[in-house]
Design a protein around this motif. Structure first.
Motif, PDB file in Angstrom:
ATOM      1  N   SER A   1      11.258 -12.595 -12.370  1.00 19.69           N
ATOM      2  CA  SER A   1       9.911 -12.999 -11.955  1.00 19.69           C
ATOM      3  C   SER A   1       9.213 -13.838 -13.013  1.00 19.69           C
ATOM      4  O   SER A   1       8.206 -14.489 -12.736  1.00 19.69           O
ATOM      5  CB  SER A   1       9.070 -11.754 -11.657  1.00 19.69           C
TER       6      SER A   1
ATOM      7  N   GLY B   1       2.073  -7.084  -7.097  1.00 23.31           N
ATOM      8  CA  GLY B   1       1.869  -7.606  -8.445  1.00 23.31           C
ATOM      9  C   GLY B   1       2.185  -9.065  -8.615  1.00 23.31           C
ATOM     10  O   GLY B   1       2.229  -9.559  -9.750  1.00 23.31           O
TER      11      GLY B   1
ATOM     12  N   SER C   1       1.599 -12.944  -8.842  1.00 24.76           N
ATOM     13  CA  SER C   1       0.432 -13.719  -9.271  1.00 24.76           C
ATOM     14  C   SER C   1       0.030 -14.731  -8.206  1.00 24.76           C
ATOM     15  O   SER C   1       0.819 -15.092  -7.326  1.00 24.76           O
ATOM     16  CB  SER C   1       0.733 -14.434 -10.591  1.00 24.76           C
ATOM     17  N   LYS C   2      -1.201 -15.193  -8.303  1.00 25.33           N
ATOM     18  CA  LYS C   2      -1.698 -16.185  -7.350  1.00 25.33           C
ATOM     19  C   LYS C   2      -0.963 -17.506  -7.500  1.00 25.33           C
ATOM     20  O   LYS C   2      -0.724 -18.210  -6.511  1.00 25.33           O
ATOM     21  CB  LYS C   2      -3.206 -16.392  -7.568  1.00 25.33           C
ATOM     22  N   GLU C   3      -0.575 -17.838  -8.714  1.00 24.87           N
ATOM     23  CA  GLU C   3       0.163 -19.091  -8.942  1.00 24.87           C
ATOM     24  C   GLU C   3       1.514 -19.065  -8.236  1.00 24.87           C
ATOM     25  O   GLU C   3       1.909 -20.055  -7.597  1.00 24.87           O
ATOM     26  CB  GLU C   3       0.366 -19.302 -10.441  1.00 24.87           C
TER      27      GLU C   3
ATOM     28  N   SER D   1       2.244 -17.172  -5.635  1.00 23.63           N
ATOM     29  CA  SER D   1       1.982 -17.158  -4.193  1.00 23.63           C
ATOM     30  C   SER D   1       1.703 -18.563  -3.667  1.00 23.63           C
ATOM     31  O   SER D   1       2.212 -18.958  -2.613  1.00 23.63           O
ATOM     32  CB  SER D   1       0.802 -16.233  -3.894  1.00 23.63           C
TER      33      SER D   1
END
Length: 732
Positions: free
Chosen positions: A305, A345, A347-349, A351
């Motif tokens: 990840s 968990g 991250s928005k980046e 996603s």
């Protein structure tokens, strides 16, 4: 005395060595040929020669006879190529000899000796089979020991990139070496050396280069389009050992070796992300195996990840490139991306990058219904309550799919289901296909437009519906807004304004604006006025049927096609309409006086009429009401089969005669028929021919025009030669 007791195989081997202590010795040709003939005669002799070469090489190394070492390596190479059927007999001894040579500091700094060792090792690799590599643990240990020692010598002592790359190429030629755990380690190491040396020679592949896919001017392309990017397979240059080494690992149909090579490529790219290097290597992979690159990169997302963003950008850069990829399972890849996007968990980046990659996945068409299937996959997750926390991410996916769709291909049914989850529904409506699967979808679209809260959105959606579906939107909307409803008041006038613009009727447009200001609605006579001229309005006939079909509920689908529920607006958009489709005439009469056996719907057929045949009492009752009235009302409404049946009934009623005159219907079973004139016989024959023509026309689906007034039966112009009159009254 010593020579008298020397074994023959030793004498033959010693005779191949020239005298002297020079370093550039070559084996004698004639003696070498005889030695090869000797070792090919028996397997036991081959074992003796290999064992003697091992002892002799040790002695030569101890006495620093560099020339003899070179001769020994060349003899080994010739024996390998001439005795490949018995390679397993001597290959262990040969590997041990080469390990001793490379381990000796007196000779391992001599490039010519190492080059001879590489040549012999290459011959062994080309002739090895998977059974020997996977079935003999001692052999694979010797093989691994030599490879490790060889890499150490050429990189640390000689620093010769050419010998290093040649050794990497030799390893790639071993069949099924990747199936062995120790062999797979050697392959990975060789691929890494090949990639590193290639980057050193070509600096443009060493810098970080990941362009944003959103800035690319992309158009949707078919994956069978030929690639224009220069790739590994396009550079055919035997002098460049780096290209040859990379081609040997990537341009292969051996999937195990290719999988290991791609994993090493990914590890190199994670250190220095370079999309050009990725595309260059992928162009050298066979087209039908390139999808493995995407699958391995996707699998990396779940294992690491930390580098998810870089991996996703590499995937996107490959998807939007000119590299042709076939056999890629779009839905499976999309599901893995969605699973990554909905991981706990995340991250928005990551996603957002997943959403971008999903959009890039849709930039190429791999099969016909690809876009619709991708929207349906997101719809399934939106409906699942377990994904309520990721609704915003899924909506972002919808936006990326919409922006990456260049040909409208989303079904209207799927769009209707996605509508509640859309932030900008009109933007997604642009990618909806113009093809409809029935009238229910377009009717549901007008209901959705009615429920929009903003009048501006209602107007824009109505305009978009007419622009996309044109004539279908005109007729379906005409039926939907046929009755004025206060809840649909705003959309009611928006529809008529768009209809007036579509038909290009200035009077219709001015009336629509005036009625919108006054809040008044169009009457039936007003609408019929705009659909009365077939010349200026090609939809006049079908529109008239809708306006006059309040009680009968005529289907919009029936008005648009003849039994085919798939409609496309292409013909209408070009100004052409299929006028060959026949629609039943409107019903305006009162049918309350028609007897119960008369048909009241065009949907009934002659087959259904047989189950409700009229009785004599019904015929008399109908006769009292007027046969001509029954005929006129029934024929004006019935289908061809119904009209034919009613015509026969009318004929029977006419044969009953007037009220004041009693007529007798002759039984056809009687031996003689009395009271039949020649004109009556001709009339009966004319009726028979008329029905035959009518039945044939029904089978050919050719509508017949029935006369509304007057007598439908005429005497034949010619007289018929009738030999017998038995049963002629009922032949029709």
């Amino acid at each position: 005395m010593v020579l008298l007791f020397t074994p023959k195989h030793q004498k033959l081997v010693n005779q191949c060595y020239p005298s002297g202590r020079t370093t550039d010795k070559k084996p004698k040709s004639s003696e070498t040929s005889y030695l090869l003939y000797y070792v090919n005669s028996r397997r036991t002799k081959l074992e003796k020669v290999s064992s003697f070469l091992a002892r002799k090489s040790t002695a030569d190394l101890n006495h620093r006879r560099i020339g003899n070492i070179s001769v020994t390596l060349e003899l080994m190479d010739k024996i390998v190529n001439h005795c490949k059927e018995n390679l397993n007999v001597f290959v262990r001894d040969f590997l041990q000899i080469m390990v001793r040579i490379l381990s000796n500091n007196n000779v391992n700094n001599d490039a010519s000796v190492v080059e001879n060792a590489e040549r012999t090792f290459g011959s062994i690799c080309r002739l090895l089979d998977g059974a020997l590599c996977n079935g003999d643990a001692d052999f694979i240990d010797s093989f691994q020991a030599f490879v490790n020692l060889y890499f150490q010598v050429v990189t640390e002592r000689l620093r010769d990139d050419r010998l290093l790359l040649k050794g990497c190429t030799d390893i790639s030629t071993v069949e099924n070496l990747a199936l062995n755990p120790q062999g797979s380690i050697l392959i990975s190491r060789a691929v890494e050396y090949a990639l590193t040396k290639f980057q050193e020679k070509n600096p443009q592949y060493r810098v970080q280069s990941l362009e944003a896919t959103g800035d690319l001017a992309m158009t949707k392309r078919l994956t069978r389009t030929q690639t224009q990017t220069v790739g590994l397979d396009d550079l055919i240059n035997s002098d460049d050992y780096g290209i040859e080494a990379l081609r040997s690992f990537f341009n292969t149909s051996e999937t195990d070796k290719l999988t290991l090579s791609i994993k090493v490529l990914l590890s190199v790219l994670l250190k220095t992300p370079n999309q050009k290097l990725l595309q260059f290597i992928c162009n050298g992979i066979p087209v039908h195996l390139r999808y493995i690159v995407i699958l391995i990169f996707i699998r990396q997302l779940q294992q690491d990840s930390q580098h998810s963003v870089v991996t996703l950008k590499l995937i996107s850069s490959l998807l939007v490139s000119e590299v042709s990829i076939v056999g890629l399972s779009i839905i499976d890849v999309m599901r893995k991306l969605l699973n990554t996007q909905t991981m706990n968990g995340i991250s928005k980046e990551v996603s957002n990058q997943c959403a971008t990659t999903i959009g890039d996945l849709n930039r190429k068409t791999y099969y016909k219904d690809q876009t619709s299937d991708m929207f349906s996959e997101i719809l399934i997750r939106l409906k699942d309550n377990r994904n309520s926390a990721y609704t915003d991410s899924l909506r972002r996916d919808l936006q990326e799919l919409a922006s990456s769709t260049f040909t409208p291909s989303l079904s209207l049914d799927t769009y209707m289901e996605l509508f509640p989850f859309l932030d900008e529904p009109l933007k997604l409506f642009n990618v909806v296909s113009k093809t409809l699967t029935g009238s229910f979808s377009i009717s549901k679209l007008f209901h959705v437009i009615d429920n929009l809260k903003s009048p501006e959105r209602q107007r824009d959606f109505m305009s978009a519906a007419f622009e996309k579906y044109r004539g279908i939107a005109l007729l379906a909307g005409l039926k939907h807004y046929l009755d004025f409803d206060e809840t649909q008041k705003t959309c009611y006038f928006f529809y008529h304004l768009e209809a007036a613009n579509f038909l290009n009727y200035s009077d219709y447009q001015s009336q629509a604006k005036y009625k919108q200001e006054c809040g008044d609605h169009f009457t039936q006579e007003n609408l019929l006025n705009y659909y009365s001229d077939l010349g200026s309005n090609k939809y006049s006939e079908k529109g008239k049927q809708i306006i006059l079909s309040r009680e009968t509920n005529v289907s919009t689908t029936d008005l648009l096609s003849n039994g085919n529920h798939t409609h496309s607006t292409g013909a209408e958009g070009s100004g052409k309409l299929d006028h060959s489709l026949k629609v039943p005439p409107p019903l305006t009469q009162d049918f309350s006086r028609i007897p119960k056996f008369a048909l009241t719907s065009d949907a009934r057929s002659l087959k259904s009429l047989k189950h409700s045949s009229p009785t004599v009492r019904d015929l008399k009752a109908a006769r009292g009401n007027g046969a001509s009235h029954l005929k006129r009302q029934t024929v004006s409404r019935g289908s061809q089969s119904v009209r034919s049946h009613v015509t026969n009934i009318t004929f029977l009623l006419s044969e009953l005669g007037d009220e004041g005159q009693e007529s007798r219907i002759v039984d056809p079973d009687e031996e003689e028929v009395f009271g039949m004139e020649k004109s009556d016989l001709a009339r009966s024959e004319s009726l028979k021919l008329h029905n035959i023509v009518f039945k044939g026309s029904k089978r050919l689906s050719i509508p017949l025009k029935l006369q509304e007034d007057g007598d439908e039966f005429q005497d034949a112009n010619e007289e018929f030669q009738v030999t017998s009159t038995r049963g002629k009254l009922f032949t029709a």
